[in-house]
Write a protein that holds these residues in place. Structure first.
Motif, PDB file in Angstrom:
ATOM      1  N   GLN A  76       6.660  -4.589  28.537  1.00  9.59           N
ATOM      2  CA  GLN A  76       6.012  -3.680  27.604  1.00  9.59           C
ATOM      3  C   GLN A  76       6.353  -4.053  26.168  1.00  9.59           C
ATOM      4  OE1 GLN A  76       3.909  -1.058  28.183  1.00  9.59           O
ATOM      5  NE2 GLN A  76       3.884  -1.633  30.337  1.00  9.59           N
ATOM      6  N   VAL A  77       5.414  -3.776  25.308  1.00 13.64           N
ATOM      7  CA  VAL A  77       5.607  -4.001  23.877  1.00 13.64           C
ATOM      8  C   VAL A  77       5.261  -2.715  23.146  1.00 13.64           C
ATOM      9  CG1 VAL A  77       4.819  -5.299  21.863  1.00 13.64           C
ATOM     10  CG2 VAL A  77       5.081  -6.461  24.063  1.00 13.64           C
ATOM     11  N   GLN A  78       6.124  -2.316  22.246  1.00 17.07           N
ATOM     12  CA  GLN A  78       5.864  -1.134  21.439  1.00 17.07           C
ATOM     13  C   GLN A  78       5.540  -1.582  20.012  1.00 17.07           C
ATOM     14  OE1 GLN A  78       9.012  -1.231  23.312  1.00 17.07           O
ATOM     15  NE2 GLN A  78       7.696  -0.517  24.966  1.00 17.07           N
ATOM     16  N   LEU A  79       4.525  -0.960  19.451  1.00 16.58           N
ATOM     17  CA  LEU A  79       4.065  -1.312  18.105  1.00 16.58           C
ATOM     18  C   LEU A  79       4.019  -0.057  17.247  1.00 16.58           C
ATOM     19  CD1 LEU A  79       1.036  -3.546  19.172  1.00 16.58           C
ATOM     20  CD2 LEU A  79       3.318  -4.339  18.530  1.00 16.58           C
ATOM     21  N   VAL A  80       4.483  -0.180  16.021  1.00 11.71           N
ATOM     22  CA  VAL A  80       4.433   0.949  15.087  1.00 11.71           C
ATOM     23  C   VAL A  80       3.978   0.444  13.731  1.00 11.71           C
ATOM     24  CG1 VAL A  80       5.695   2.792  13.951  1.00 11.71           C
ATOM     25  CG2 VAL A  80       6.278   2.167  16.299  1.00 11.71           C
ATOM     26  N   GLU A  81       2.891   1.013  13.233  1.00  8.64           N
ATOM     27  CA  GLU A  81       2.369   0.631  11.930  1.00  8.64           C
ATOM     28  C   GLU A  81       2.978   1.502  10.830  1.00  8.64           C
ATOM     29  OE1 GLU A  81      -1.105   0.582  14.945  1.00  8.64           O
ATOM     30  OE2 GLU A  81       0.508   1.937  14.333  1.00  8.64           O
ATOM     31  N   SER A  82       2.999   0.955   9.635  1.00 11.25           N
ATOM     32  CA  SER A  82       3.415   1.712   8.454  1.00 11.25           C
ATOM     33  C   SER A  82       2.762   1.079   7.231  1.00 11.25           C
ATOM     34  CB  SER A  82       4.941   1.718   8.303  1.00 11.25           C
ATOM     35  OG  SER A  82       5.425   0.394   8.149  1.00 11.25           O
ATOM     36  N   GLY A  83       2.812   1.799   6.130  1.00 12.09           N
ATOM     37  CA  GLY A  83       2.311   1.252   4.876  1.00 12.09           C
ATOM     38  C   GLY A  83       0.967   1.786   4.439  1.00 12.09           C
ATOM     39  N   GLY A  84       0.351   2.621   5.271  1.00 12.26           N
ATOM     40  CA  GLY A  84      -0.927   3.187   4.873  1.00 12.26           C
ATOM     41  C   GLY A  84      -0.743   4.226   3.777  1.00 12.26           C
ATOM     42  N   GLY A  85      -1.859   4.700   3.254  1.00 14.29           N
ATOM     43  CA  GLY A  85      -1.788   5.718   2.217  1.00 14.29           C
ATOM     44  C   GLY A  85      -3.080   5.817   1.447  1.00 14.29           C
ATOM     45  N   LEU A  86      -2.989   6.525   0.325  1.00 13.00           N
ATOM     46  CA  LEU A  86      -4.138   6.713  -0.557  1.00 13.00           C
ATOM     47  C   LEU A  86      -4.004   5.760  -1.744  1.00 13.00           C
ATOM     48  CD1 LEU A  86      -6.629   8.303  -1.569  1.00 13.00           C
ATOM     49  CD2 LEU A  86      -5.015   9.914  -2.629  1.00 13.00           C
ATOM     50  N   VAL A  87      -5.053   5.028  -2.021  1.00 11.89           N
ATOM     51  CA  VAL A  87      -5.039   4.065  -3.115  1.00 11.89           C
ATOM     52  C   VAL A  87      -6.389   4.097  -3.823  1.00 11.89           C
ATOM     53  CG1 VAL A  87      -5.781   2.157  -1.637  1.00 11.89           C
ATOM     54  CG2 VAL A  87      -4.482   1.662  -3.718  1.00 11.89           C
ATOM     55  N   GLN A  88      -6.388   3.796  -5.095  1.00 11.70           N
ATOM     56  CA  GLN A  88      -7.634   3.725  -5.850  1.00 11.70           C
ATOM     57  C   GLN A  88      -8.358   2.418  -5.545  1.00 11.70           C
ATOM     58  OE1 GLN A  88      -8.959   6.113  -8.006  1.00 11.70           O
ATOM     59  NE2 GLN A  88      -7.332   7.399  -7.147  1.00 11.70           N
ATOM     60  N   ALA A  89      -9.666   2.452  -5.676  1.00 15.30           N
ATOM     61  CA  ALA A  89     -10.454   1.230  -5.484  1.00 15.30           C
ATOM     62  C   ALA A  89      -9.942   0.136  -6.412  1.00 15.30           C
ATOM     63  CB  ALA A  89     -11.924   1.507  -5.746  1.00 15.30           C
ATOM     64  N   GLY A  90      -9.833  -1.065  -5.854  1.00  9.54           N
ATOM     65  CA  GLY A  90      -9.283  -2.177  -6.609  1.00  9.54           C
ATOM     66  C   GLY A  90      -7.794  -2.364  -6.416  1.00  9.54           C
ATOM     67  N   GLY A  91      -7.159  -1.401  -5.797  1.00 10.30           N
ATOM     68  CA  GLY A  91      -5.724  -1.465  -5.577  1.00 10.30           C
ATOM     69  C   GLY A  91      -5.355  -2.289  -4.355  1.00 10.30           C
ATOM     70  N   SER A  92      -4.057  -2.287  -4.059  1.00  6.07           N
ATOM     71  CA  SER A  92      -3.537  -3.089  -2.950  1.00  6.07           C
ATOM     72  C   SER A  92      -2.632  -2.249  -2.057  1.00  6.07           C
ATOM     73  CB  SER A  92      -2.729  -4.276  -3.491  1.00  6.07           C
ATOM     74  OG  SER A  92      -3.530  -5.132  -4.265  1.00  6.07           O
ATOM     75  N   LEU A  93      -2.542  -2.660  -0.819  1.00  6.84           N
ATOM     76  CA  LEU A  93      -1.612  -2.081   0.146  1.00  6.84           C
ATOM     77  C   LEU A  93      -1.117  -3.197   1.050  1.00  6.84           C
ATOM     78  CD1 LEU A  93      -3.274   1.221   1.457  1.00  6.84           C
ATOM     79  CD2 LEU A  93      -1.183   1.049   0.095  1.00  6.84           C
ATOM     80  N   ARG A  94       0.110  -3.047   1.532  1.00  6.27           N
ATOM     81  CA  ARG A  94       0.612  -3.949   2.551  1.00  6.27           C
ATOM     82  C   ARG A  94       0.975  -3.129   3.777  1.00  6.27           C
ATOM     83  NH1 ARG A  94       5.769  -8.094   2.921  1.00  6.27           N
ATOM     84  NH2 ARG A  94       6.917  -6.137   3.122  1.00  6.27           N
ATOM     85  N   LEU A  95       0.264  -3.378   4.854  1.00  6.11           N
ATOM     86  CA  LEU A  95       0.563  -2.720   6.110  1.00  6.11           C
ATOM     87  C   LEU A  95       1.575  -3.550   6.893  1.00  6.11           C
ATOM     88  CD1 LEU A  95      -3.015  -1.665   7.293  1.00  6.11           C
ATOM     89  CD2 LEU A  95      -1.451  -0.477   5.738  1.00  6.11           C
ATOM     90  N   SER A  96       2.443  -2.848   7.592  1.00  6.49           N
ATOM     91  CA  SER A  96       3.432  -3.504   8.441  1.00  6.49           C
ATOM     92  C   SER A  96       3.273  -3.023   9.872  1.00  6.49           C
ATOM     93  CB  SER A  96       4.848  -3.201   7.963  1.00  6.49           C
ATOM     94  OG  SER A  96       5.069  -3.656   6.653  1.00  6.49           O
ATOM     95  N   CYS A  97       3.570  -3.901  10.809  1.00 10.35           N
ATOM     96  CA  CYS A  97       3.549  -3.555  12.223  1.00 10.35           C
ATOM     97  C   CYS A  97       4.849  -4.048  12.836  1.00 10.35           C
ATOM     98  CB  CYS A  97       2.354  -4.194  12.918  1.00 10.35           C
ATOM     99  SG  CYS A  97       2.346  -3.972  14.714  1.00 10.35           S
ATOM    100  N   ALA A  98       5.715  -3.112  13.175  1.00  9.35           N
ATOM    101  CA  ALA A  98       6.998  -3.465  13.787  1.00  9.35           C
ATOM    102  C   ALA A  98       6.847  -3.488  15.293  1.00  9.35           C
ATOM    103  CB  ALA A  98       8.067  -2.466  13.366  1.00  9.35           C
ATOM    104  N   ALA A  99       7.243  -4.598  15.900  1.00 13.76           N
ATOM    105  CA  ALA A  99       7.131  -4.763  17.343  1.00 13.76           C
ATOM    106  C   ALA A  99       8.501  -4.723  17.996  1.00 13.76           C
ATOM    107  CB  ALA A  99       6.436  -6.079  17.673  1.00 13.76           C
ATOM    108  N   SER A 100       8.567  -4.137  19.179  1.00 11.27           N
ATOM    109  CA  SER A 100       9.804  -4.114  19.950  1.00 11.27           C
ATOM    110  C   SER A 100       9.459  -4.252  21.427  1.00 11.27           C
ATOM    111  CB  SER A 100      10.587  -2.827  19.682  1.00 11.27           C
ATOM    112  OG  SER A 100       9.817  -1.702  20.051  1.00 11.27           O
ATOM    113  N   GLY A 101      10.490  -4.513  22.230  1.00  7.48           N
ATOM    114  CA  GLY A 101      10.269  -4.723  23.654  1.00  7.48           C
ATOM    115  C   GLY A 101      10.128  -6.202  23.958  1.00  7.48           C
ATOM    116  N   ARG A 102       9.172  -6.552  24.795  1.00  9.01           N
ATOM    117  CA  ARG A 102       8.976  -7.937  25.234  1.00  9.01           C
ATOM    118  C   ARG A 102       8.195  -8.745  24.198  1.00  9.01           C
ATOM    119  NH1 ARG A 102       6.209  -8.312  30.760  1.00  9.01           N
ATOM    120  NH2 ARG A 102       6.653 -10.516  30.372  1.00  9.01           N
ATOM    121  N   THR A 103       8.709  -8.766  23.002  1.00  9.86           N
ATOM    122  CA  THR A 103       7.990  -9.445  21.923  1.00  9.86           C
ATOM    123  C   THR A 103       7.960 -10.954  22.103  1.00  9.86           C
ATOM    124  OG1 THR A 103       9.994  -9.493  20.581  1.00  9.86           O
ATOM    125  CG2 THR A 103       8.523  -7.611  20.287  1.00  9.86           C
TER     126      THR A 103
END
Length: 127
Positions: A1-28
């Protein structure tokens, strides 16, 4: 099994930037391919970007090409999605996904090809 958890989302103005992360655990160690998908209300889940770890080949949807970059840090078992020049149409819940099955060449982009999914993170781009 592999567990995945995303983070980094949010509210941003058009033209802005975001970096999403996905942390994996288990049988990576057996994960061969990972991807970022998104789903907006009333729309089907679509692949934004994906990467085949063994060969390094990547896929980017035409709608985001040139604005996003998928990458990973093996030491941290984390995958990233750097998103720049965000547009209101990028608003969606973003999911990371992983699969064990080996894929050759370009990574698959159909959600049905991925075995493991995170719960998602909301990205909202205000105009």
């Amino acid at each position: 099994q592999v567990q995945l958890v995303e983070s980094g989302g949010g509210l941003v103005q058009a033209g802005g930037s975001l970096r999403l992360s996905c942390a994996a655990s288990g049988r990576t160690f057996s994960v061969t391919t990972m991807g970022w998908f998104r789903q907006a209300p009333g729309k089907e889940r679509e692949c934004v970007a994906a990467i085949n770890w063994s060969g390094g080949s990547t896929y980017y949807a035409d709608s985001v090409k040139g604005r996003v970059t998928i990458s990973g840090d093996n030491a941290k078992n984390t995958m990233y999605l750097q998103m720049n020049s965000l547009k209101p149409e990028d608003t969606a819940v973003y999911y990371c996904a992983a699969r064990h099955i080996v894929s050759w060449g370009l990574p698959p982009i159909s959600p049905g090809n991925y075995e493991y999914w995170g719960p998602g993170t909301q990205v909202t781009v205000a105009s």
